[in-house]
Design a protein around this motif. Structure first.
Motif, PDB file in Angstrom:
ATOM      1  N   MET A  59      12.241  -8.645   7.884  1.00  0.00           N
ATOM      2  CA  MET A  59      11.112  -9.437   8.377  1.00  0.00           C
ATOM      3  C   MET A  59      10.442 -10.218   7.252  1.00  0.00           C
ATOM      4  N   ASP A  60       9.693 -11.254   7.637  1.00  0.00           N
ATOM      5  CA  ASP A  60       8.896 -12.030   6.680  1.00  0.00           C
ATOM      6  C   ASP A  60       7.492 -11.452   6.591  1.00  0.00           C
ATOM      7  N   THR A  61       6.856 -11.660   5.434  1.00  0.00           N
ATOM      8  CA  THR A  61       5.495 -11.155   5.219  1.00  0.00           C
ATOM      9  C   THR A  61       4.770 -12.031   4.210  1.00  0.00           C
ATOM     10  N   ASP A  62       3.453 -12.089   4.363  1.00  0.00           N
ATOM     11  CA  ASP A  62       2.600 -12.793   3.403  1.00  0.00           C
ATOM     12  C   ASP A  62       1.853 -11.816   2.494  1.00  0.00           C
ATOM     13  N   ALA A  63       2.145 -10.532   2.625  1.00  0.00           N
ATOM     14  CA  ALA A  63       1.437  -9.523   1.821  1.00  0.00           C
ATOM     15  C   ALA A  63       1.754  -9.708   0.333  1.00  0.00           C
ATOM     16  N   VAL A  64       0.849  -9.220  -0.513  1.00  0.00           N
ATOM     17  CA  VAL A  64       1.022  -9.370  -1.965  1.00  0.00           C
ATOM     18  C   VAL A  64       1.041  -8.000  -2.635  1.00  0.00           C
ATOM     19  N   VAL A  65       1.614  -7.981  -3.817  1.00  0.00           N
ATOM     20  CA  VAL A  65       1.744  -6.744  -4.597  1.00  0.00           C
ATOM     21  C   VAL A  65       0.370  -6.248  -5.034  1.00  0.00           C
ATOM     22  N   LEU A  66       0.153  -4.939  -4.957  1.00  0.00           N
ATOM     23  CA  LEU A  66      -1.102  -4.350  -5.437  1.00  0.00           C
ATOM     24  C   LEU A  66      -1.088  -4.231  -6.950  1.00  0.00           C
ATOM     25  N   ARG A  67      -2.281  -4.235  -7.527  1.00  0.00           N
ATOM     26  CA  ARG A  67      -2.422  -4.055  -8.971  1.00  0.00           C
ATOM     27  C   ARG A  67      -1.950  -2.663  -9.386  1.00  0.00           C
ATOM     28  N   LEU A  68      -1.300  -2.586 -10.526  1.00  0.00           N
ATOM     29  CA  LEU A  68      -0.912  -1.294 -11.094  1.00  0.00           C
ATOM     30  C   LEU A  68      -2.162  -0.516 -11.477  1.00  0.00           C
ATOM     31  N   SER A  69      -2.218   0.744 -11.115  1.00  0.00           N
ATOM     32  CA  SER A  69      -3.372   1.578 -11.483  1.00  0.00           C
ATOM     33  C   SER A  69      -2.894   2.973 -11.827  1.00  0.00           C
ATOM     34  N   ARG A  70      -3.573   3.585 -12.768  1.00  0.00           N
ATOM     35  CA  ARG A  70      -3.295   4.972 -13.128  1.00  0.00           C
ATOM     36  C   ARG A  70      -4.612   5.716 -13.142  1.00  0.00           C
ATOM     37  N   VAL A  71      -4.610   6.887 -12.562  1.00  0.00           N
ATOM     38  CA  VAL A  71      -5.832   7.671 -12.421  1.00  0.00           C
ATOM     39  C   VAL A  71      -6.036   8.553 -13.642  1.00  0.00           C
ATOM     40  N   ARG A  72      -7.229   8.513 -14.185  1.00  0.00           N
ATOM     41  CA  ARG A  72      -7.571   9.418 -15.277  1.00  0.00           C
ATOM     42  C   ARG A  72      -7.942  10.767 -14.667  1.00  0.00           C
ATOM     43  N   ARG A  73      -7.302  11.804 -15.135  1.00  0.00           N
ATOM     44  CA  ARG A  73      -7.535  13.120 -14.545  1.00  0.00           C
ATOM     45  C   ARG A  73      -8.934  13.636 -14.885  1.00  0.00           C
ATOM     46  N   PRO A  74      -9.574  14.335 -13.956  1.00  0.00           N
ATOM     47  CA  PRO A  74     -10.862  14.960 -14.270  1.00  0.00           C
ATOM     48  C   PRO A  74     -10.673  16.057 -15.311  1.00  0.00           C
ATOM     49  N   VAL A  75     -11.745  16.347 -16.047  1.00  0.00           N
ATOM     50  CA  VAL A  75     -11.668  17.343 -17.117  1.00  0.00           C
ATOM     51  C   VAL A  75     -12.525  18.545 -16.772  1.00  0.00           C
ATOM     52  N   PRO A  76     -12.215  19.721 -17.327  1.00  0.00           N
ATOM     53  CA  PRO A  76     -13.010  20.923 -17.045  1.00  0.00           C
ATOM     54  C   PRO A  76     -14.437  20.793 -17.573  1.00  0.00           C
ATOM     55  N   GLU A 129       0.825  -1.205   0.000  1.00  0.00           N
ATOM     56  CA  GLU A 129       0.000   0.000   0.000  1.00  0.00           C
ATOM     57  C   GLU A 129       0.863   1.262   0.000  1.00  0.00           C
ATOM     58  N   ILE A 130       1.928   1.239   0.767  1.00  0.00           N
ATOM     59  CA  ILE A 130       2.793   2.426   0.864  1.00  0.00           C
ATOM     60  C   ILE A 130       3.485   2.709  -0.461  1.00  0.00           C
ATOM     61  N   VAL A 131       4.054   1.690  -1.084  1.00  0.00           N
ATOM     62  CA  VAL A 131       4.743   1.881  -2.369  1.00  0.00           C
ATOM     63  C   VAL A 131       3.754   2.348  -3.436  1.00  0.00           C
ATOM     64  N   HIS A 132       2.598   1.699  -3.490  1.00  0.00           N
ATOM     65  CA  HIS A 132       1.583   2.060  -4.473  1.00  0.00           C
ATOM     66  C   HIS A 132       1.146   3.511  -4.296  1.00  0.00           C
ATOM     67  N   LYS A 133       0.891   3.915  -3.055  1.00  0.00           N
ATOM     68  CA  LYS A 133       0.443   5.283  -2.788  1.00  0.00           C
ATOM     69  C   LYS A 133       1.527   6.303  -3.129  1.00  0.00           C
ATOM     70  N   ALA A 134       2.759   6.015  -2.756  1.00  0.00           N
ATOM     71  CA  ALA A 134       3.856   6.957  -2.994  1.00  0.00           C
ATOM     72  C   ALA A 134       4.042   7.228  -4.486  1.00  0.00           C
ATOM     73  N   ILE A 135       4.047   6.171  -5.281  1.00  0.00           N
ATOM     74  CA  ILE A 135       4.263   6.345  -6.720  1.00  0.00           C
ATOM     75  C   ILE A 135       3.041   6.983  -7.376  1.00  0.00           C
ATOM     76  N   LYS A 136       1.855   6.601  -6.923  1.00  0.00           N
ATOM     77  CA  LYS A 136       0.632   7.192  -7.455  1.00  0.00           C
ATOM     78  C   LYS A 136       0.613   8.701  -7.226  1.00  0.00           C
ATOM     79  N   LEU A 137       0.993   9.127  -6.026  1.00  0.00           N
ATOM     80  CA  LEU A 137       1.015  10.559  -5.717  1.00  0.00           C
ATOM     81  C   LEU A 137       2.152  11.275  -6.441  1.00  0.00           C
ATOM     82  N   ALA A 138       3.287  10.601  -6.593  1.00  0.00           N
ATOM     83  CA  ALA A 138       4.447  11.229  -7.235  1.00  0.00           C
ATOM     84  C   ALA A 138       4.156  11.611  -8.678  1.00  0.00           C
ATOM     85  N   VAL A 139       3.405  10.772  -9.399  1.00  0.00           N
ATOM     86  CA  VAL A 139       3.160  11.024 -10.819  1.00  0.00           C
ATOM     87  C   VAL A 139       1.882  11.826 -11.064  1.00  0.00           C
TER      88      VAL A 139
END
Length: 549
Positions: free
Chosen positions: A164-181, A136-146
């Motif tokens: 540490m060990d973890t069972d967490a899984v990678v989040l799906r890649l997503s790109r936000v479509r910007r709102p239009v005027p 979640e952290i990596v996904h959010k950071a990159i999403k906000l950066a771009v």
């Protein structure tokens, strides 16, 4: 899996191809995880250089640029380049190590509150306190950066969390479509443009996005309205376009101000006040301004738009273009804009054919740099007196072919930035113009360029002083304090670093020297004695500008 392995897999899923940095002990698990990944790690000689490389890579590609440092001094070394990238609106991810969670609550070797330190120079930052949070952290950071406006995000990964060990899984890649005027606001803008007599466009950093530039060019071509470009908006219009009015942004009143004064409506497109404050060009607060950008306008007494068009910039410009096609082109009085374009073209020709020996005028150096570079080649400028000449005289054919640090405005970007520019576009010739003060800020990255075989060229303007500070003190006080220094023997430095070196002290030879350096495979440096007497000559000429051309 191990947390550091998960972190790297998250970066891979987000499309990260390259990381620049200097690792430390606290990054050890992360670095071992990188070994088994598709991500290339570029070892730099200073963390600041890594941040500049990631920033330039992000600006040129539109993808997130990534840099890495360890805790404490590694993190503090990164921060100037991070602040520069953030204010230049580069999509940037910063990864720093940290001491174990078990010792962060007390005084401990090299441990400091890096998250708090980075907060003022990033869009968002976060410490990983549990390995399951990494996706979640990596996904959010990159999403906000771009996301517009792009900027820097920071993640801190403590050494014990990384192991540490973890069972967490990678989040799906997503790109936000910007709102239009909204269509209604576009109709209002079109009504105001149609009723204007002498409208003018000021294009900022947001206008160099590929689609935005294309729509802006179509708007200018259809209406004849001219566009001034800020330092970081060069190439939004092709320098050969009749509507290209070149660059605005000098601290002193310059000829473009006359075109602004003649306008009854100013349309700003992707304008960013960190580059050129509105008090400089709207001193009387009397201009009618339409603001078009991804974000609402900054609250500023000198920048109070009558209309704000917020949303995807390319879409908003495209909607205006459709209305022009539907209703036809209004008739405008653009006399002042035509005079400005001709005046600036005359300025660019000054000393372009100079054959002086012993020192080289800035105008000649810029003209020759433009002559040896193609439309898609890349020029980078550092910060100093040379930046003002590049900003005013070097013009571009395409967006993102002239990179100037003009938000945070930090010295030291061109050398490491040139290395990353070649990574971003291997087919382009890359030329950096920098002063002898600027190059010494990150001179150690010459070794990085040599080790990587970077096919880049530096054009060093040597005056053995901090020329821009001297220029400004001379303007304000009539003299300047002692700002002089000594330089290394450039030939010996290049030889030691494995660089090609050329010295050129005759204007007539400069273009050939640049061609030789650019044709050389690998890093090359051309050093010229710059004639900064032209600084005050320009100041005197601009000081005599009245209300006409």
């Amino acid at each position: 899996m191990k947390a550091s392995d998960l972190f790297v897999k998250c970066l891979e899923a987000e499309g990260v191809e390259r990381i620049y940095g200097v690792p430390g002990e606290e990054n050890a698990d992360f670095m071992k995880s990188l070994e088994a990944s598709s991500i290339e790690f570029i070892l730099t000689r200073h963390e600041q250089g890594a941040a500049f490389m990631a920033s330039v890579y992000g600006r040129l590609t539109g993808k997130v640029g990534v840099c890495l440092g360890t805790l404490g001094p590694g993190a503090t070394n990164l921060i100037t380049g991070v602040a520069d990238g953030n204010m230049d609106r580069a999509p940037l991810l910063v990864i720093t190590g940290q001491g174990a969670l078990t010792r962060q609550h007390k005084e401990s070797h090299q441990v400091m509150n890096v998250v708090e330190m980075y907060r003022p120079v990033t869009k968002w930052n976060c410490a990983v306190n549990h390995p399951d949070n990494i996706p979640e952290i990596v996904h959010k950071a990159i999403k906000l950066a771009v996301t517009e406006k792009p900027g820097a995000c920071h993640i801190e990964l403590a050494e014990d969390v990384a192991a540490m060990d973890t069972d967490a899984v990678v989040l799906r890649l997503s790109r936000v479509r910007r709102p239009v005027p909204d269509d209604m606001i576009i109709d209002e803008v079109w009504d105001r443009l149609r009723s204007a007599k002498s409208p003018l466009i000021i294009a900022g950093n947001g206008a160099i996005r590929t689609r935005a530039s294309r729509e802006l060019r179509a708007l200018c071509d259809a209406t004849g309205i001219g566009a001034l470009m800020t330092f970081m908006a060069k190439g939004a219009l092709d320098l050969d376009d009749p509507q290209c009015l070149f660059t605005v942004g000098m601290g002193q009143r310059d000829f473009p101000q006359l075109a602004i004064d003649a306008a009854d409506l100013v349309l700003t497109v992707g304008y960013d006040p960190v580059e050129y404050g509105p008090a400089k060009w709207n001193e009387k607060c009397d201009l009618d301004i339409i603001h078009m950008d991804f974000d609402p306008a900054e609250s500023d007494i000198h920048y109070q738009p009558i209309v704000e068009v917020i949303g995807d910039l390319a879409h908003g410009l495209g909607a205006l273009n459709k209305r022009i096609q539907r209703d036809g082109t209004p008739q405008y009085d653009l006399t002042a804009q035509k005079k400005l374009r001709q005046k600036m073209m005359d300025e660019f020709k000054q000393y372009a054919d100079d054959e002086t020996k012993g020192s080289i005028r800035p105008q000649k150096a810029i003209a020759d740099a433009r002559a040896v570079l193609g439309a898609h080649d890349i020029l980078l400028s550092g910060v100093g007196a040379h930046k003002m000449w590049v900003a005013r005289h070097f013009q571009s054919h395409e967006p993102n072919t002239c990179l100037i640090s003009n938000g945070f405005c930090s010295m030291g970007m061109p050398l490491p930035g040139a290395i990353a520019a070649k990574h971003a576009d291997p087919s382009a010739k890359v030329l950096a113009i920098l002063g002898d003060g600027d190059i010494m800020m990150n001179v150690q990255e010459m070794e990085t360029a040599s080790r990587l075989g970077s096919d880049i060229t530096l054009l060093v303007w040597e005056d053995k002083a901090y020329g821009l500070i001297a220029w400004k003190q001379e303007q304000d006080f009539g003299s300047h304090t002692d700002l002089s220094f000594n330089n290394p023997d450039w030939a010996q430095l290049c030889n030691a670093m494995g660089w090609h070196h050329q010295a050129c002290d005759a204007s007539v030879d400069l273009q050939d020297c640049l061609k030789t350096a650019l044709d050389h495979e690998g890093p090359a440096m051309v050093v010229i004695p710059i004639d900064y007497r032209e600084n005050m000559e320009l100041t005197k000429r601009l000081g005599s500008i009245d209300q006409t051309f």
